[in-house]
Write an enzyme that holds these catalytic residues in place. Structure first.
Site, PDB file in Angstrom:
ATOM      1  CB  SER A 190      -0.941   0.003   1.199  1.00 20.10           C
ATOM      2  OG  SER A 190      -0.219  -0.172   2.394  1.00 20.10           O
ATOM      3  CG  HIS A 218      -4.124  -1.269  -1.373  1.00 17.78           C
ATOM      4  ND1 HIS A 218      -4.710  -0.031  -1.544  1.00 17.78           N
ATOM      5  CD2 HIS A 218      -3.751  -1.330  -0.077  1.00 17.78           C
ATOM      6  CE1 HIS A 218      -4.678   0.626  -0.392  1.00 17.78           C
ATOM      7  NE2 HIS A 218      -4.116  -0.132   0.516  1.00 17.78           N
ATOM      8  CE  LYS A 249      -7.481  -0.152   1.508  1.00 14.39           C
ATOM      9  NZ  LYS A 249      -7.109  -1.185   2.486  1.00 14.39           N
TER      10      LYS A 249
HETATM   11  C1  PLP Z   1      -7.023  -1.516   3.901  1.00 11.21           C
HETATM   12  C2  PLP Z   1      -6.352  -2.786   4.175  1.00 11.21           C
HETATM   13  C3  PLP Z   1      -6.826  -3.656   5.158  1.00 11.21           C
HETATM   14  C4  PLP Z   1      -7.972  -3.295   6.057  1.00 11.21           C
HETATM   15  O1  PLP Z   1      -9.185  -3.438   5.407  1.00 11.21           O
HETATM   16  P1  PLP Z   1     -10.523  -3.044   6.202  1.00 11.21           P
HETATM   17  O2  PLP Z   1     -11.576  -3.835   5.527  1.00 11.21           O
HETATM   18  O3  PLP Z   1     -10.684  -1.582   6.061  1.00 11.21           O
HETATM   19  O4  PLP Z   1     -10.321  -3.456   7.618  1.00 11.21           O
HETATM   20  C5  PLP Z   1      -6.191  -4.876   5.313  1.00 11.21           C
HETATM   21  N1  PLP Z   1      -5.133  -5.213   4.556  1.00 11.21           N
HETATM   22  C6  PLP Z   1      -4.633  -4.390   3.622  1.00 11.21           C
HETATM   23  C7  PLP Z   1      -3.462  -4.821   2.797  1.00 11.21           C
HETATM   24  C8  PLP Z   1      -5.229  -3.160   3.404  1.00 11.21           C
HETATM   25  O5  PLP Z   1      -4.722  -2.335   2.494  1.00 11.21           O
END
Ligand code: PLP
Length: 415
Positions: A190, A218, A249
């Site tokens: 990320s 991502h 996301k």
């Molecule tokens: C955003 C993210 C999470 C968390 O996801 P949520 O559903 O918001 O808890 C977990 N792992 C990665 C790699 C992320 O980028």
């Protein structure tokens, strides 16, 4: 009184330390649905200002898509607002199972289990499937939620240098005595936006009888020719033992996550994963919206294609201007500034130019690696990107960083 003056002073002093270190995070209030343009109140108390948003995870532009909103309304109407129960008591509706089935098909796995978030999926999955005869071998840059999940699991932990396949191979050799070896990685990392070498990892897993875990938060919905994620991007779709991902996301952006993979592992999570067992069911309104999201992106690749075009165009624009960006294939495009104050100053000036970006610095990224992380969306059109690039050109010129490489920026501003 247990909350004594002494306790208050201790907490206040910790907060002061955070502020003095320049690490205090201020939230900005948005007066609009998520989108390519939003109304932002910043600083708090000032009238909302319309700006182009370059820092959301709204990769496919579906967070406020009318068909997704309509499907969510429909879910609200037909299945209610909340379930007031965990899944295994009286919290599983037909649509929860429907969404799990659709995710299984989309991700090319055997079964899927919804969690309140991907953070929860990662917190629960390792402890549910591994024990003290096993080893978890993770990339050193995995997401914080994976680090936490590994801490909750009794299996031995080990790490390999970021994307270093030689080092991973050494670790696999070292742990041949274990019952199970689980290789753990993010799909797209990320902070840098680089993509995992998943084809090489799958080959190593076969060679050393290991399993592969990928957090594709991502990537799900847009990486790969049909948006199936990094397994598709790397040519190993259908070969990953466990995938976790988020609905928060690209896949609508509301909330929720899942564990998807080999059916025995998913069933073990249904039986044992604590965040699944002890936290409330994902709300029907979100489930209905997510079912629509999967339908939309399975019908056409238009959105992920546009995102890909935007990403390439944006990378070209920033390179032409002379900014120092991290190379890669993902819609995460970091503009490297190295110095934390410089990153904050540039972000503030960009906001004044009508572009919403945020500076990232320690502890979110390593010391001396401060940056502005820009993120593209299928909701952006060419005009948004041209305008944002013009602003970067103006602000970059003000700070005299255009055309400078890493060494020159650090010479000028320090780390
Ligand atoms: C955003 C993210 C999470 C968390 O996801 P949520 O559903 O918001 O808890 C977990 N792992 C990665 C790699 C992320 O980028």
């Amino acid at each position: 009184m247990s909350y004594s003056d002494k306790a208050r002073a201790a907490f206040q002093s910790e907060l002061n330390n955070i502020k003095e270190a320049g690490l205090f995070k201020e939230e900005r209030y948005i007066h609009a649905p998520q989108g390519a343009e939003i109304e932002v109140e910043f600083p708090v108390g000032s009238p909302p200002k319309r700006v182009i948003n370059l820092c959301a995870n709204n990769y496919l532009g579906l967070s406020s898509h009318p068909e997704v909103v309509a499907a969510a309304h429909d879910g609200l109407g037909h299945r209610g607002y909340g379930m007031s129960s965990v899944r295994f008591i009286c919290g599983t509706q037909d649509i929860h199972r429907q969404l799990e089935t659709n995710l299984t098909e989309f991700l090319g796995t055997e079964d899927t289990l919804l969690f309140p978030s991907c953070m929860d999926a990662n917190a629960g999955v390792f402890e549910a499937i591994l024990n003290d005869q096993d080893v978890m071998i993770s990339d050193r840059l995995v997401h914080a939620s994976i680090v936490d999940g590994m801490r909750l699991c009794k299996a031995m932990t080990d790490t390999y240098k970021h994307s270093d396949m030689g080092h991973l191979e050494e670790k696999l050799q070292e742990h041949q005595d274990k019952r199970i070896r689980l290789i753990i990685t993010d799909g797209v990392f990320s902070m840098d936006g680089d993509v995992v070498k998943l084809d090489e990892i799958v080959a190593l897993a076969k060679k050393y009888d290991a399993m592969v875990f990928v957090d594709d938060s991502h990537a799900s919905g847009f990486m790969g020719k049909t948006g199936r994620g990094t397994p598709e991007h790397c040519g190993v779709h259908g070969q990953i033992d466990i995938i976790t991902t988020t609905l928060g996301k690209a896949l609508g952006g509301a909330s929720g996550g899942c564990v998807s993979g080999r059916k025995e592992l998913v069933e073990l999570c249904r039986q044992k994963a604590r965040p699944y067992l002890f936290s409330n069911t994902v709300a029907p309104v979100i489930v209905s919206g997510a079912i629509k999201v999967l339908e939309l992106i399975s019908k056409t690749t238009e959105r992920r294609d546009k995102l890909e075009w935007n990403t390439n165009y944006w990378r070209k624009l920033l390179t032409e201007i002379g900014l120092d960006i991290k190379a890669g294939d993902s819609p995460i495009v970091p503009v490297m500034l190295y110095n934390a104050k410089l990153a904050q100053d540039v972000a503030r000036d960009m906001f004044a130019e009508g572009i919403y970006v945020v500076g990232f610095f320690f502890p979110v990224v390593p010391k001396g690696q401060a940056r502005i992380r820009t993120q593209l969306s299928a909701a952006h059109d060419k005009g948004h990107l041209d305008k944002a690039a013009a602003a970067f050109k103006k602000v970059g010129a003000k700070y005299g960083i255009l055309g400078l490489n890493k060494k020159q920026i650090i010479e000028k501003y320090g780390m």
